[in-house]
Design a protein around this motif. Structure first.
Motif, PDB file in Angstrom:
ATOM      1  N   GLY A  43       0.749  -1.397   0.026  1.00  0.00           N
ATOM      2  CA  GLY A  43      -0.071  -0.046  -0.049  1.00  0.00           C
ATOM      3  C   GLY A  43       0.583   1.265  -0.052  1.00  0.00           C
ATOM      4  N   ALA A  44       2.244   1.200  -0.148  1.00  0.00           N
ATOM      5  CA  ALA A  44       2.852   2.263  -0.335  1.00  0.00           C
ATOM      6  C   ALA A  44       2.501   3.385  -1.553  1.00  0.00           C
ATOM      7  N   ASP A  45       2.406   4.758  -1.200  1.00  0.00           N
ATOM      8  CA  ASP A  45       1.823   5.652  -2.005  1.00  0.00           C
ATOM      9  C   ASP A  45       3.456   6.207  -2.697  1.00  0.00           C
ATOM     10  N   VAL A  46       3.490   5.971  -4.017  1.00  0.00           N
ATOM     11  CA  VAL A  46       4.721   6.402  -4.546  1.00  0.00           C
ATOM     12  C   VAL A  46       4.566   7.081  -5.676  1.00  0.00           C
ATOM     13  N   HIS A  47       3.352   7.694  -5.951  1.00  0.00           N
ATOM     14  CA  HIS A  47       3.158   8.709  -7.078  1.00  0.00           C
ATOM     15  C   HIS A  47       3.266  10.146  -6.632  1.00  0.00           C
ATOM     16  N   ILE A  48       3.765  10.806  -7.698  1.00  0.00           N
ATOM     17  CA  ILE A  48       3.942  12.192  -7.424  1.00  0.00           C
ATOM     18  C   ILE A  48       3.122  12.902  -8.472  1.00  0.00           C
ATOM     19  N   ASN A  49       3.128  12.377  -9.877  1.00  0.00           N
ATOM     20  CA  ASN A  49       2.754  12.936 -10.969  1.00  0.00           C
ATOM     21  C   ASN A  49       1.333  11.948 -11.327  1.00  0.00           C
ATOM     22  N   THR A  50       0.132  12.521 -10.969  1.00  0.00           N
ATOM     23  CA  THR A  50      -0.838  11.295 -11.387  1.00  0.00           C
ATOM     24  C   THR A  50      -1.048  10.927 -12.922  1.00  0.00           C
ATOM     25  N   ALA A  51      -0.507  11.702 -13.572  1.00  0.00           N
ATOM     26  CA  ALA A  51      -0.601  11.250 -14.994  1.00  0.00           C
ATOM     27  C   ALA A  51       0.643  10.303 -15.267  1.00  0.00           C
ATOM     28  N   ALA A  52       1.421   9.912 -14.505  1.00  0.00           N
ATOM     29  CA  ALA A  52       2.683   9.164 -14.710  1.00  0.00           C
ATOM     30  C   ALA A  52       2.236   7.812 -14.266  1.00  0.00           C
ATOM     31  N   SER A  53       2.627   6.804 -14.881  1.00  0.00           N
ATOM     32  CA  SER A  53       2.496   5.384 -14.751  1.00  0.00           C
ATOM     33  C   SER A  53       3.388   4.970 -13.620  1.00  0.00           C
ATOM     34  N   ASP A  54       4.573   5.382 -13.837  1.00  0.00           N
ATOM     35  CA  ASP A  54       5.873   4.992 -12.923  1.00  0.00           C
ATOM     36  C   ASP A  54       5.902   5.858 -11.865  1.00  0.00           C
ATOM     37  N   GLY A  55       6.590   5.262 -10.683  1.00  0.00           N
ATOM     38  CA  GLY A  55       6.453   5.816  -9.287  1.00  0.00           C
ATOM     39  C   GLY A  55       7.693   6.765  -9.063  1.00  0.00           C
ATOM     40  N   ALA A  56       7.826   7.265  -7.969  1.00  0.00           N
ATOM     41  CA  ALA A  56       9.164   8.126  -7.700  1.00  0.00           C
ATOM     42  C   ALA A  56      10.138   7.039  -6.936  1.00  0.00           C
ATOM     43  N   CYS A  57      10.215   5.770  -7.142  1.00  0.00           N
ATOM     44  CA  CYS A  57      11.227   4.932  -6.964  1.00  0.00           C
ATOM     45  C   CYS A  57      10.936   3.778  -7.662  1.00  0.00           C
ATOM     46  N   ALA A  58      12.061   2.848  -7.559  1.00  0.00           N
ATOM     47  CA  ALA A  58      11.921   1.647  -8.443  1.00  0.00           C
ATOM     48  C   ALA A  58      12.314   0.382  -7.480  1.00  0.00           C
ATOM     49  N   LEU A  59      11.772  -0.921  -7.461  1.00  0.00           N
ATOM     50  CA  LEU A  59      12.092  -1.996  -6.514  1.00  0.00           C
ATOM     51  C   LEU A  59      12.770  -2.836  -7.323  1.00  0.00           C
ATOM     52  N   LEU A  60      14.003  -3.216  -6.791  1.00  0.00           N
ATOM     53  CA  LEU A  60      14.459  -4.825  -7.257  1.00  0.00           C
ATOM     54  C   LEU A  60      14.680  -5.536  -6.185  1.00  0.00           C
ATOM     55  N   ILE A  61      14.041  -6.820  -6.716  1.00  0.00           N
ATOM     56  CA  ILE A  61      13.944  -7.913  -5.570  1.00  0.00           C
ATOM     57  C   ILE A  61      14.728  -9.005  -6.439  1.00  0.00           C
ATOM     58  N   THR A  62      15.870  -9.293  -5.517  1.00  0.00           N
ATOM     59  CA  THR A  62      16.604 -10.761  -5.965  1.00  0.00           C
ATOM     60  C   THR A  62      16.063 -11.968  -5.130  1.00  0.00           C
ATOM     61  N   PRO A  63      16.734 -13.037  -5.331  1.00  0.00           N
ATOM     62  CA  PRO A  63      16.389 -14.150  -4.293  1.00  0.00           C
ATOM     63  C   PRO A  63      16.807 -14.104  -3.009  1.00  0.00           C
ATOM     64  N   ASP A  64      17.398 -12.945  -2.550  1.00  0.00           N
ATOM     65  CA  ASP A  64      18.051 -12.747  -1.172  1.00  0.00           C
ATOM     66  C   ASP A  64      18.290 -11.361  -0.821  1.00  0.00           C
ATOM     67  N   GLN A  65      17.838 -10.475  -1.629  1.00  0.00           N
ATOM     68  CA  GLN A  65      17.857  -9.305  -1.270  1.00  0.00           C
ATOM     69  C   GLN A  65      16.709  -8.087  -2.114  1.00  0.00           C
ATOM     70  N   GLN A  66      16.611  -7.199  -1.268  1.00  0.00           N
ATOM     71  CA  GLN A  66      15.473  -6.115  -1.866  1.00  0.00           C
ATOM     72  C   GLN A  66      15.843  -4.653  -1.813  1.00  0.00           C
ATOM     73  N   PHE A  67      15.850  -3.956  -2.733  1.00  0.00           N
ATOM     74  CA  PHE A  67      16.437  -2.725  -3.090  1.00  0.00           C
ATOM     75  C   PHE A  67      15.179  -1.638  -3.162  1.00  0.00           C
ATOM     76  N   VAL A  68      15.043  -0.471  -2.766  1.00  0.00           N
ATOM     77  CA  VAL A  68      14.596   0.649  -3.360  1.00  0.00           C
ATOM     78  C   VAL A  68      15.651   1.573  -3.957  1.00  0.00           C
ATOM     79  N   ILE A  69      15.392   2.072  -5.002  1.00  0.00           N
ATOM     80  CA  ILE A  69      16.478   3.008  -5.788  1.00  0.00           C
ATOM     81  C   ILE A  69      15.381   4.278  -5.912  1.00  0.00           C
ATOM     82  N   THR A  70      15.857   5.217  -5.354  1.00  0.00           N
ATOM     83  CA  THR A  70      15.321   6.403  -5.423  1.00  0.00           C
ATOM     84  C   THR A  70      16.101   7.670  -5.234  1.00  0.00           C
ATOM     85  N   ASN A  71      15.753   8.925  -5.124  1.00  0.00           N
ATOM     86  CA  ASN A  71      16.517  10.030  -5.067  1.00  0.00           C
ATOM     87  C   ASN A  71      16.396  10.715  -3.630  1.00  0.00           C
ATOM     88  N   SER A  72      17.172  11.649  -3.463  1.00  0.00           N
ATOM     89  CA  SER A  72      17.273  12.257  -2.011  1.00  0.00           C
ATOM     90  C   SER A  72      15.861  13.083  -1.873  1.00  0.00           C
TER      91      SER A  72
END
Length: 369
Positions: A43-72
């Protein structure tokens, strides 16, 4: 208890994502869409621009790690207010003004699955839509809450509608009622009078309401999206409009009745085609999509004559059959014994349809003086 439920839900989601990786023999799963990220994070809200399909971050999930890639700009809010810090995500934060491409570094040399298009990645958008449609118990509870919110928003807005208002003004009423309750009106369609007969997607204009208005809302909260349509008419209904509304209510009831575990989406669609024909409108289904599975997109999977996905217990659906000048739409959950409409507008006039010794109630047009 809520945090425990959220943690259990999060573990279910990560297990499903890693199972998908194993099935596809991939090294990592990349999620960039607002819908996918909201689903994966409960349920995290990662929208900034409601016209954009992509969020303000990206998630990368591997078999043993999980990353949030975002900006400051985004990192602190995502970690604190959206609860991603407590879920154990590893934050990869770059300056908003920097040229670093941390995502490219993290995915370099890996076989990547994606929720859309990404250079060198395998598009798993269909598989992820199917996963998003399989709701957990906490998601079902959130959906019920959103359904009540959207119904209340529709009720408040449509009660304030008056002849002489422009479609823009009516749209503002619906947006205000929805946003003031903490949701986003991601679809806000308003058609009046002859425009309801001319266009299935009536984008609001400066046309003034004379007698007949259709309000369509897709409200989003916690990433979930709930759909509802209602119609109001000032003065007596014409025989044509009343007949069409009863006909489309019968089609909607037939679709809801058929949406049960063991059936398929194209099985429901075939029932809709039979219902349209029985009501004297055999070709109307060709003029607009009929809806389908709901979730983190307005429709995760749209029903068609060839959509063979099975219907599962606990899934959410929003069918929206229409006949030129009339439409019926609510969101419902597939329950054990029957389906549960979650966008009930209290006090709304209803049409009763009998199917197989069961009565189904579908919204009528609200006739006002």
């Amino acid at each position: 208890m809520e945090s425990l439920n959220r943690q259990a839900e999060f573990e279910i989601k990560t297990t499903r994502m890693r199972q998908l990786l194993a099935e596809k023999q991939l090294d990592a799963l990349l999620l960039q869409r607002v819908s996918s990220i909201a689903w994966a994070t409960c349920g995290a809200d990662v929208h900034i621009n409601t016209a954009a399909s992509d969020g303000a971050c990206a998630l990368l999930i591997t078999p043993d790690q999980q990353f949030v890639i975002t900006n400051s700009i985004e990192a602190a809010r995502l970690e604190n207010e959206e609860g991603m810090g407590e879920q154990g995500w590893h934050f990869e934060v770059t300056p908003w003004y920097g040229n670093e491409n941390r995502l490219a570094e993290l995915t370099n040399g890996k076989r990547i699955g994606c929720d859309g298009l990404y250079a060198g990645g395998q598009n798993l958008s269909a598989e992820l839509a199917w996963l998003r449609s399989q709701l957990t118990q906490p998601e079902a509870e959130r959906f019920r809450g959103l359904g009540r919110l959207c119904a209340e928003s529709m009720q408040e807005a449509i009660r304030a509608v008056q002849p002489g208002m422009t479609e823009f003004q009516i749209s503002g009423l619906l947006a205000g009622a929805t946003e003031s309750r903490g949701a986003q009106a991601v679809v806000n369609l308003i058609g009046t009078d002859e425009r309801i007969f001319q266009y299935r997607h009536a984008i609001p204009t400066d046309k003034k309401l004379e007698r007949y208005a259709m309000l369509v809302l897709c409200g989003r909260k916690w990433g979930l999206i709930c759909s509802i349509t209602r119609l109001v008419h000032f003065g007596p209904l014409s025989d044509e409009i009343e007949h069409k509304m009863r006909a489309v209510a019968a089609v909607d009831a037939a679709m809801i009745a058929a949406t049960r575990p063991g059936n398929t989406l194209n099985g429901v669609f075939a029932e809709a085609q039979r219902a349209y024909a029985a009501q004297g409108y055999p070709d109307e289904w060709q003029c607009h999509h009929q809806g389908g599975l709901a979730g983190y997109e307005a429709r995760e999977i749209t029903g068609t004559p060839t959509t063979g996905q099975s219907i599962l217990m606990g899934q959410a659906f929003a069918w929206n059959p229409s006949i030129k000048g009339a439409k019926s739409e609510d969101t419902f959950l597939v329950g054990e014994q029957s389906n549960e409409i979650i966008t009930v507008v209290e006090g709304w006039p209803m049409i009763e349809i009998e199917i197989g010794n069961k009565l189904f109630q579908r919204p009528a047009i609200w006739v006002r003086d």
